[in-house]
Design a protein around this motif. Structure first.
Motif, PDB file in Angstrom:
ATOM      1  N   LEU A 150       0.824  -1.207   0.000  1.00 61.85           N
ATOM      2  CA  LEU A 150       0.000   0.000   0.000  1.00 61.85           C
ATOM      3  C   LEU A 150       0.861   1.262   0.000  1.00 61.85           C
ATOM      4  O   LEU A 150       0.490   2.272  -0.604  1.00 61.85           O
ATOM      5  N   GLN A 151       2.023   1.190   0.655  1.00 65.52           N
ATOM      6  CA  GLN A 151       2.972   2.315   0.586  1.00 65.52           C
ATOM      7  C   GLN A 151       3.360   2.568  -0.868  1.00 65.52           C
ATOM      8  O   GLN A 151       3.358   3.697  -1.345  1.00 65.52           O
ATOM      9  N   THR A 152       3.696   1.472  -1.583  1.00 67.12           N
ATOM     10  CA  THR A 152       4.114   1.585  -2.983  1.00 67.12           C
ATOM     11  C   THR A 152       2.990   2.185  -3.816  1.00 67.12           C
ATOM     12  O   THR A 152       3.204   3.099  -4.613  1.00 67.12           O
ATOM     13  N   LEU A 153       1.778   1.669  -3.627  1.00 71.60           N
ATOM     14  CA  LEU A 153       0.641   2.177  -4.403  1.00 71.60           C
ATOM     15  C   LEU A 153       0.423   3.662  -4.145  1.00 71.60           C
ATOM     16  O   LEU A 153       0.109   4.420  -5.060  1.00 71.60           O
ATOM     17  N   ARG A 154       0.627   4.080  -2.894  1.00 70.48           N
ATOM     18  CA  ARG A 154       0.442   5.500  -2.577  1.00 70.48           C
ATOM     19  C   ARG A 154       1.435   6.354  -3.352  1.00 70.48           C
ATOM     20  O   ARG A 154       1.076   7.384  -3.911  1.00 70.48           O
ATOM     21  N   TRP A 155       2.712   5.895  -3.384  1.00 71.63           N
ATOM     22  CA  TRP A 155       3.724   6.683  -4.077  1.00 71.63           C
ATOM     23  C   TRP A 155       3.542   6.649  -5.592  1.00 71.63           C
ATOM     24  O   TRP A 155       3.960   7.561  -6.291  1.00 71.63           O
ATOM     25  N   LEU A 156       2.910   5.584  -6.109  1.00 73.92           N
ATOM     26  CA  LEU A 156       2.695   5.494  -7.562  1.00 73.92           C
ATOM     27  C   LEU A 156       1.836   6.631  -8.082  1.00 73.92           C
ATOM     28  O   LEU A 156       1.809   6.933  -9.268  1.00 73.92           O
ATOM     29  N   ARG A 157       1.144   7.279  -7.180  1.00 73.68           N
ATOM     30  CA  ARG A 157       0.315   8.402  -7.576  1.00 73.68           C
ATOM     31  C   ARG A 157       1.151   9.498  -8.233  1.00 73.68           C
ATOM     32  O   ARG A 157       0.667  10.247  -9.082  1.00 73.68           O
ATOM     33  N   LEU A 158       2.417   9.570  -7.817  1.00 72.43           N
ATOM     34  CA  LEU A 158       3.305  10.602  -8.368  1.00 72.43           C
ATOM     35  C   LEU A 158       3.385  10.525  -9.892  1.00 72.43           C
ATOM     36  O   LEU A 158       3.465  11.541 -10.563  1.00 72.43           O
ATOM     37  N   VAL A 159       3.376   9.290 -10.437  1.00 70.07           N
ATOM     38  CA  VAL A 159       3.552   9.120 -11.880  1.00 70.07           C
ATOM     39  C   VAL A 159       2.402   9.803 -12.629  1.00 70.07           C
ATOM     40  O   VAL A 159       2.618  10.652 -13.495  1.00 70.07           O
ATOM     41  N   GLY A 160       1.174   9.424 -12.267  1.00 72.25           N
ATOM     42  CA  GLY A 160       0.013  10.016 -12.924  1.00 72.25           C
ATOM     43  C   GLY A 160      -0.051  11.521 -12.701  1.00 72.25           C
ATOM     44  O   GLY A 160      -0.342  12.293 -13.614  1.00 72.25           O
ATOM     45  N   ASP A 161       0.249  11.936 -11.466  1.00 72.46           N
ATOM     46  CA  ASP A 161       0.207  13.366 -11.143  1.00 72.46           C
ATOM     47  C   ASP A 161       1.195  14.148 -11.999  1.00 72.46           C
ATOM     48  O   ASP A 161       0.904  15.261 -12.446  1.00 72.46           O
ATOM     49  N   ALA A 162       2.388  13.548 -12.219  1.00 68.63           N
ATOM     50  CA  ALA A 162       3.409  14.235 -13.023  1.00 68.63           C
ATOM     51  C   ALA A 162       2.926  14.425 -14.461  1.00 68.63           C
ATOM     52  O   ALA A 162       3.045  15.512 -15.032  1.00 68.63           O
ATOM     53  N   VAL A 163       2.354  13.360 -15.031  1.00 63.02           N
ATOM     54  CA  VAL A 163       1.831  13.459 -16.401  1.00 63.02           C
ATOM     55  C   VAL A 163       0.749  14.536 -16.467  1.00 63.02           C
ATOM     56  O   VAL A 163       0.716  15.367 -17.380  1.00 63.02           O
ATOM     57  N   PHE A 164      -0.107  14.539 -15.441  1.00 58.77           N
ATOM     58  CA  PHE A 164      -1.188  15.519 -15.390  1.00 58.77           C
ATOM     59  C   PHE A 164      -0.624  16.941 -15.350  1.00 58.77           C
ATOM     60  O   PHE A 164      -1.089  17.834 -16.062  1.00 58.77           O
ATOM     61  N   LEU A 165       0.410  17.129 -14.519  1.00 52.99           N
ATOM     62  CA  LEU A 165       0.988  18.474 -14.374  1.00 52.99           C
ATOM     63  C   LEU A 165       1.634  18.955 -15.674  1.00 52.99           C
ATOM     64  O   LEU A 165       1.608  20.145 -15.968  1.00 52.99           O
ATOM     65  N   VAL A 166       2.212  18.017 -16.442  1.00 54.82           N
ATOM     66  CA  VAL A 166       2.743  18.387 -17.752  1.00 54.82           C
ATOM     67  C   VAL A 166       1.612  18.982 -18.604  1.00 54.82           C
ATOM     68  O   VAL A 166       1.776  20.018 -19.257  1.00 54.82           O
ATOM     69  N   GLY A 167       0.450  18.346 -18.540  1.00 54.17           N
ATOM     70  CA  GLY A 167      -0.714  18.842 -19.276  1.00 54.17           C
ATOM     71  C   GLY A 167      -1.115  20.236 -18.824  1.00 54.17           C
ATOM     72  O   GLY A 167      -1.389  21.113 -19.644  1.00 54.17           O
ATOM     73  N   VAL A 168      -1.120  20.442 -17.517  1.00 58.60           N
ATOM     74  CA  VAL A 168      -1.478  21.764 -16.986  1.00 58.60           C
ATOM     75  C   VAL A 168      -0.467  22.805 -17.471  1.00 58.60           C
ATOM     76  O   VAL A 168      -0.842  23.903 -17.890  1.00 58.60           O
ATOM     77  N   GLY A 169       0.826  22.427 -17.432  1.00 59.34           N
ATOM     78  CA  GLY A 169       1.872  23.339 -17.875  1.00 59.34           C
ATOM     79  C   GLY A 169       1.715  23.714 -19.340  1.00 59.34           C
ATOM     80  O   GLY A 169       1.811  24.888 -19.701  1.00 59.34           O
ATOM     81  N   LEU A 170       1.453  22.715 -20.181  1.00 60.07           N
ATOM     82  CA  LEU A 170       1.305  22.970 -21.616  1.00 60.07           C
ATOM     83  C   LEU A 170       0.101  23.864 -21.896  1.00 60.07           C
ATOM     84  O   LEU A 170       0.154  24.749 -22.745  1.00 60.07           O
ATOM     85  N   PHE A 171      -0.979  23.636 -21.158  1.00 59.58           N
ATOM     86  CA  PHE A 171      -2.188  24.450 -21.353  1.00 59.58           C
ATOM     87  C   PHE A 171      -1.881  25.908 -21.011  1.00 59.58           C
ATOM     88  O   PHE A 171      -2.240  26.824 -21.750  1.00 59.58           O
TER      89      PHE A 171
END
Lengths: 207, 282
Positions: A150-171
């Motif tokens: 569950l610790q690992t799964l919690r940290w995996l959120r970073l991956v999706g969040d990073a991709v999302f933030l790239v989208g926000v930056g590009l917008f």
């Protein structure tokens, strides 16, 4: 779902009239709204809302699964689509450099999907199992949530969040470009000519 | 014109019915809220907590971030525990230990399986039966229960006071080291947590369902979904299927009639992709 089909058929009609092509990206954002309306609001909402599901899942990570996909997926994309629509009408007959916008759209949608599928949903389902099997106290306890998986799964959120933030930056970058000028196509003479015309509204709206 | 009038009536009726149901149950919520006892006393009359200390405890809980840190009755943040469910489980296991120790055992786990089963049943009844007297506003607890509450309160006191042995737990809960420095305020906080757990496990007068409709799931005190909960869940699935099926079904007759009748040339029928295609009432 039905609204989604409606949006999709509208999107296909962009080829019907030349001016529709310029409205492609606002409409694509609205198609995104329809998708998350079905998945985030509909499916993930129904996952947690029947009385029995709520009894076991109240206060588990299944709630943010629904909350994030419904709030950003539906209202977030809806407002971005509206902003794009307004920007399109304000920038007249100019031609946009749409590549950052396209990347931004997919980064935000895929990022949101990754955040939910790799992290929030697996944690939520594991907690749901723990809650049904042992009780809510266990699903929320440190004993359970500090398990290595569950610790690992919690940290995996970073991956999706990073991709999302790239989208926000590009917008954001695209929008700054609309203001500062780097988001316009200048290569073709016709584009420059159209920009020189200085029309505020699309010609189709005035004709 | 006839057509839209019907739609307005439909909308009006739906709104009136929906808000009547909503208003009725909204009122019931306040009418049937779990009571806050004026006094919580031990069987020998010692005062354990009172209305003021419970409500002060609520403020202390809010001062630590309230719903930003853990949750009460399932509402709040997901990192720290649900304090009501956590307290309930700790109090229930503490009470089992207290009884086991009264029988001379080292703890509940040291007892035989048969004896454990007897104590579990005793626990279920002890925790569910209401010992609150509405006439005097007094909640009376058995001596063993008072001891169990004291032990549970000691854990939360240590947690919020910054006890070194619970540092790792605070880290997992994302808590400050010393979340509540004042001992009296910590005592009030435990009174509040106790009361929220009490409402989770105590049956409403004249009912076999607790104030929180048997929430949270806790087998030790017999908290499991009610029959109404299960049946309404089934109903919600069936109604959802009906809702999905209704729009195509209501369109079906018009599809057959248009295919049977000769095509009529009207402005309506040549409109490309009319939005009303997806509207079940149009």
């Amino acid at each position: 779902m039905l609204i989604g089909l409606e949006a999709f058929s509208t999107w296909r009609m962009q080829h019907a009239a030349p001016w529709m092509a310029r409205y492609r990206w606002p409409v694509v954002f609205f198609v995104g709204v329809a998708f998350w309306n079905l998945v985030g609001a509909g499916l993930f909402g129904f996952l947690i809302n029947p009385p029995l599901a709520l009894y076991y899942m109240q206060g588990l990570n299944t709630t943010p699964v629904h909350a994030h996909t419904a709030l950003f997926g539906v209202y977030g994309l809806l407002s971005l689509g509206l902003i794009l629509m307004v920007a399109r009408m304000l920038t007249g007959r100019t031609i946009w450099k749409e590549r950052p916008l396209a990347l931004s759209f997919w980064a935000m949608n895929i990022g949101l999907g990754m955040m939910v599928l790799f992290s929030l949903l697996p944690i939520g389902l594991a907690q749901g199992w723990a809650s049904v099997e042992h009780g809510l106290w266990y699903a929320r306890s440190a004993d359970f949530l500090q398990l290595p998986l569950l610790q690992t799964l919690r940290w995996l959120r970073l991956v999706g969040d990073a991709v999302f933030l790239v989208g926000v930056g590009l917008f954001t970058w695209f929008f700054l470009g609309l203001w500062r000028g780097w988001s316009y196509e200048t290569g073709t003479a016709s584009a420059a000519e159209q920009r020189g015309a200085g029309s505020v509204l699309p010609s189709s709206a005035t004709s | 014109m006839e057509h839209t009038r019907r739609l307005w009536w439909l909308l009006g009726t739906a709104l009136v019915v929906a808000f009547t149901i909503l208003g009725f149950f909204g009122r019931e919520l306040y009418r049937k809220a779990p009571p806050i006892p004026d006094k919580v006393v031990a069987a020998d009359g010692t005062l354990i907590a009172d209305r003021d200390s419970i409500l002060d405890g609520q403020q202390v809980w809010q001062s630590t971030g309230g719903q930003q840190l853990g949750s009460i009755w399932g509402h709040g943040a997901y990192q720290a525990p649900d304090w009501s469910a956590d307290w309930l489980h700790r109090e229930a296991t503490a009470l089992l230990d207290v009884w086991a120790e009264e029988e001379g055992a080292a703890g509940f786990d040291a007892l035989s399986a048969d004896r454990q089963a007897v104590l579990r049943e005793q626990l279920r009844r002890e925790m569910r039966e209401s010992r609150y007297d509405p006439a005097t506003g007094t909640l009376t607890l058995s001596a063993a229960r008072v001891e169990a509450v004291r032990r549970t309160a000691a854990h939360f006191d240590a947690l919020y006071a910054g006890a070194p042995e619970l540092r790792e737990l605070r880290e997992a809960y994302a808590m400050h080291e010393v979340a509540v420095p004042d001992a009296d305020r910590r005592a009030a906080l435990t009174d509040f947590f106790f009361w929220t757990a009490w409402a989770c496990t105590t049956e409403r007068p004249g009912s076999d369902v607790t104030y929180t409709n048997n929430w949270p799931h806790e087998e030790l005190v017999g908290n499991r979904p009610t029959g109404a909960n299960v049946l309404w869940s089934m109903a919600s699935v069936v109604l959802l299927l009906a809702g999905i099926g209704a729009p195509p079904a209501s369109r079906a007759p018009s599809i057959t009639s248009t295919s049977l009748a000769p095509p009529r040339r009207s402005s309506r029928s040549v409109r490309p992709s009319a939005p009303s295609r997806w509207c079940p009432w149009c």
